[in-house]
Design an enzyme around this catalytic site. Structure first.
Site: not given
Length: 321
Positions: A90, A93-94, A96, A98, A215
């Protein structure tokens, strides 16, 4: 020092494996919480192989090929990491990926879903500090709030950190707002204010425990089937030593930066409050209050300009007050 302490518990360190002398079958488990057994604070960070030694135990030489030392698991109440199967990716990223994962529900029939967040400690020639990566898991396991995504379990294996997280069926708020804008629709004021109140409750909970999220943004806000919101992704979070502590590490997403982050001033919980205000604006306007692909231009906007005024109903104004 560790070798001597390990020996006191019948564990003999060798290379490339650790030979575990087990006196009782009760010690035999796929996952061994070394922290509780040995009270060694650093040992759970090591990813080591274990092997039961037939000469010193009564197990008959069982071999566990990938036993993971871990800390503070919630498997006692949630069933751990066992039985989950990957359904689909789903997000990626750089560092990891998900996955949506599922397993048979404990009740008769049906399945339950969760989200598996895998973080690579070594990828593309870059090595992440394991201690920093694990801070998200350590922090989440201490939190319990209806508007914060729940950590169900976690483990470290093969240079990867795996976080098993609560699944929010409605996806993230940013995607929902993008769909509304594409369809020419709006998020009802009453819904935006309800979301804002829920998120404010989550921030108050965090700040009362001296935790900064750092964040807060619509991409890190998730929706449940019941249309409630939950704050997630604590990878940039920071636990403060005391209430008045100030920090100066710049992390987060620039469009949601508070002014103090842009002028290298120390900050604390105000950065989260500013970012939440940006999220409220985005919910009502379907666009960010400050946005530019040029960082210098974005910084000038945040520091010197006012976002476009929003016209809300009297009822909404009263609710916000």
């Amino acid at each position: 020092m560790y070798k001597r302490q390990l020996a006191e518990f019948g564990i003999h360190a060798t290379r490339p494996s650790i030979v575990v002398g087990v006196a009782r079958r009760a010690w035999c488990a796929l996952y061994i919480d070394v922290t509780n057994v040995l009270r060694l604070p650093l040992l759970p960070l090591f990813k080591l192989l274990f092997r039961f030694d037939a000469r010193t135990d009564d197990i008959g030489g069982w071999t566990l090929d990938a036993v993971v030392i871990r800390l503070g698991s919630r498997s006692e109440s949630h069933g751990g990491m066992d039985g989950w199967e990957k359904v689909r990716a789903v997000g990626e990223g750089s560092y990891g990926v998900v996955f949506l994962v599922a397993r048979a529900a404990s009740s008769a029939g049906g399945t339950e879903n969760a989200v598996l967040k895998t973080i690579y400690l070594r990828t593309h020639g870059v090595e992440l500090e394991e201690e920093k990566v694990l801070q998200e898991a350590r922090l989440l396991q201490q939190l319990a709030h209806p508007h914060i995504v729940e950590l169900r379990d976690w483990l470290v294996r093969d240079d990867q950190v795996h976080l098993l997280l609560e699944h929010c069926e409605g996806g993230d708020l940013r995607s929902r707002l993008a769909r509304l804008k594409s369809d020419g629709a709006e998020l009802p004021e009453v819904t935006a204010i309800s979301y804002f109140a829920q998120l404010l409750s989550a921030l108050l909970y965090l700040h009362a425990r001296n935790v900064l999220h750092r964040d807060v943004k619509t991409a890190n806000i998730f929706l449940t089937r019941a249309d409630l919101v939950k704050l997630g992704d604590f990878g940039a979070s920071r636990a403060l030593d005391h209430e008045s502590q100030l920090i100066n590490t710049v992390v987060g997403t620039p469009s949601y930066f508070a002014p103090e982050l842009l002028v290298s001033r120390p900050y604390n919980r105000g950065c989260d409050v500013w970012a939440l205000g940006c999220c409220l604006y985005e919910m009502l306007a379907l666009e960010r209050p400050f946005h530019s692909l040029n960082f210098l231009e974005l910084a000038e906007m945040i520091l010197k300009r006012q976002p476009c005024l929003l016209y809300t109903s009297d009822a909404a104004d009263d609710s916000l007050r």
